[in-house]
Scaffold this motif. Structure first.
Motif, PDB file in Angstrom:
ATOM      1  N   SER A   2       0.768  -1.186  -0.028  1.00 13.96           N
ATOM      2  CA  SER A   2       0.009   0.009   0.064  1.00 13.96           C
ATOM      3  C   SER A   2       0.807   1.292   0.100  1.00 13.96           C
ATOM      4  O   SER A   2       1.996   1.099   0.465  1.00 13.96           O
ATOM      5  N   SER A  10      -6.571   4.282  -3.732  1.00 14.25           N
ATOM      6  CA  SER A  10      -7.647   3.386  -3.366  1.00 14.25           C
ATOM      7  C   SER A  10      -9.139   3.857  -3.681  1.00 14.25           C
ATOM      8  O   SER A  10      -9.208   5.264  -3.670  1.00 14.25           O
ATOM      9  N   GLN A  33      -0.782  -1.706  -7.114  1.00 10.58           N
ATOM     10  CA  GLN A  33      -0.334  -1.716  -5.955  1.00 10.58           C
ATOM     11  C   GLN A  33      -0.740  -0.585  -4.932  1.00 10.58           C
ATOM     12  O   GLN A  33      -0.820  -0.589  -4.034  1.00 10.58           O
ATOM     13  N   ASP A  37      -8.284  -0.153  -9.379  1.00  4.09           N
ATOM     14  CA  ASP A  37      -8.565  -1.096 -10.204  1.00  4.09           C
ATOM     15  C   ASP A  37      -8.505  -0.772 -11.589  1.00  4.09           C
ATOM     16  O   ASP A  37      -8.145   0.465 -12.029  1.00  4.09           O
ATOM     17  N   GLU A  56      -5.282  -8.485 -10.810  1.00  4.16           N
ATOM     18  CA  GLU A  56      -6.273  -9.239 -10.031  1.00  4.16           C
ATOM     19  C   GLU A  56      -5.173 -10.290  -8.966  1.00  4.16           C
ATOM     20  O   GLU A  56      -5.531 -10.275  -7.830  1.00  4.16           O
ATOM     21  N   GLY A  57      -4.078 -10.312  -9.334  1.00  8.81           N
ATOM     22  CA  GLY A  57      -3.286 -11.100  -8.362  1.00  8.81           C
ATOM     23  C   GLY A  57      -2.797 -10.129  -7.576  1.00  8.81           C
ATOM     24  O   GLY A  57      -2.179 -10.699  -6.236  1.00  8.81           O
ATOM     25  N   LEU A  58      -2.608  -8.903  -7.703  1.00 10.22           N
ATOM     26  CA  LEU A  58      -2.456  -7.994  -6.652  1.00 10.22           C
ATOM     27  C   LEU A  58      -3.579  -7.405  -5.700  1.00 10.22           C
ATOM     28  O   LEU A  58      -3.663  -6.496  -5.069  1.00 10.22           O
ATOM     29  N   GLY A  59      -4.781  -8.149  -5.930  1.00  6.98           N
ATOM     30  CA  GLY A  59      -6.231  -7.752  -4.921  1.00  6.98           C
ATOM     31  C   GLY A  59      -6.989  -6.881  -5.717  1.00  6.98           C
ATOM     32  O   GLY A  59      -7.748  -6.354  -4.901  1.00  6.98           O
ATOM     33  N   ARG A  60      -6.732  -6.328  -6.956  1.00  8.17           N
ATOM     34  CA  ARG A  60      -7.515  -5.507  -7.553  1.00  8.17           C
ATOM     35  C   ARG A  60      -8.398  -5.951  -8.665  1.00  8.17           C
ATOM     36  O   ARG A  60      -8.041  -7.163  -9.093  1.00  8.17           O
ATOM     37  N   ARG A  61      -9.445  -5.087  -8.950  1.00 10.64           N
ATOM     38  CA  ARG A  61     -10.418  -5.659 -10.062  1.00 10.64           C
ATOM     39  C   ARG A  61      -9.633  -5.213 -11.168  1.00 10.64           C
ATOM     40  O   ARG A  61      -8.837  -4.201 -11.281  1.00 10.64           O
TER      41      ARG A  61
END
Length: 260
Positions: A2, A10, A33, A37, A56-61
């Motif tokens: 973050s 964000s 990162q 998205d 997506e592997g970084l947790g985002r759409r």
């Protein structure tokens, strides 16, 4: 990972053209990162999907979009898809570009090559910016980052002749100034990244040629070629609130070349 304010993205949605390779991948990853998205657009469907999977592997759409930026209808559809799938559009990286396919002095330069480069490197940037601005004006905010080049600020022929690329990138630099002024009161900032020699596939297999690498290394005051990931810091700066009082400007990362 973050990022602290003012670099935190964000809740934002970004669109990157030319997302399937080179600097486009770096833009997509650093945006994700930082919390955004990301719509990953590329002429190559598989490459766009691969970069979307990284996001997506970084947790985002993510949205994977196939788009030829030289086709204005396709660009309009790309922006529509971004808003439909991800909800809004806060950041555009107008990054898709090609090099001169057959570099040559102007008296030997093919008309078809000239049109091909300008169609992608200039018209594609214009179409992408125009469609994104239509959304951003309605939202009341936005960030547009055009990807120009140090060759948009100076001639390249002391190294190699690339007249179409030079012309297109020079036009992108001045288009960026114009858009920065036009939308300065609309809470939309428009700035250009002007990279020097970064190790990507833009020049085909040129970076696999020791003679080419030796020549450009000697030309660069810092004495090295940049790795693609080194673009991430400048990109995040322009995409984030850190650059809120900056518009119509060029951010040059060229190892000192244009200082000569």
């Amino acid at each position: 990972m973050s990022y602290p304010a003012p670099f935190d993205l964000s809740g934002s949605v970004a669109l990157v053209t030319g997302a399937g390779s080179g600097l486009g991948i770096e833009f997509c990853e650093v945006l994700a990162q930082a919390g955004a998205d990301v719509a990953c657009a590329d002429l190559d469907e598989g490459a766009a999907a691969a970069t979307a999977a990284r996001v997506e592997g970084l947790g985002r759409r993510a949205a994977a979009i196939t788009c030829d930026v030289s086709d204005e209808a396709a660009v309009a559809a790309m922006v529509d898809t971004t808003v439909r799938e991800l909800g809004r559009l806060d950041v555009l990286f107008a990054n898709a570009g090609i090099a001169d396919p057959n570099p040559a002095p102007v008296h030997q330069f093919r008309t078809a090559d000239w049109h091909q480069v300008l169609d992608v490197d200039l018209h594609g940037v214009f179409y992408s910016c125009r469609e994104a601005l239509g959304v951003m004006v309605q939202q009341g905010n936005g960030k547009i980052i055009t990807v120009a080049s140090m060759w948009g600020l100076t001639g390249a022929s002391s190294v190699f002749p690339i007249p179409a690329y030079n012309a297109a990138k020079g036009a992108v630099v001045n288009l960026t100034r114009e858009l920065g002024l036009e939308y300065a009161t609309a809470n939309i900032q428009v700035n250009a990244l002007c990279p020097g020699f970064y190790r990507t596939r833009l020049a085909g297999g040129a970076y696999d040629d020791p003679d080419f690498v030796s020549a450009i290394t000697a030309f660069t005051p810092m004495g090295r070629v940049a790795e693609a990931a080194e673009i991430r810091g400048p990109a995040l700066f322009l995409a984030s609130a850190a650059s809120d009082y900056m518009t119509g400007q060029t951010l040059v990362m060229d190892g000192g070349c244009t200082a000569k």
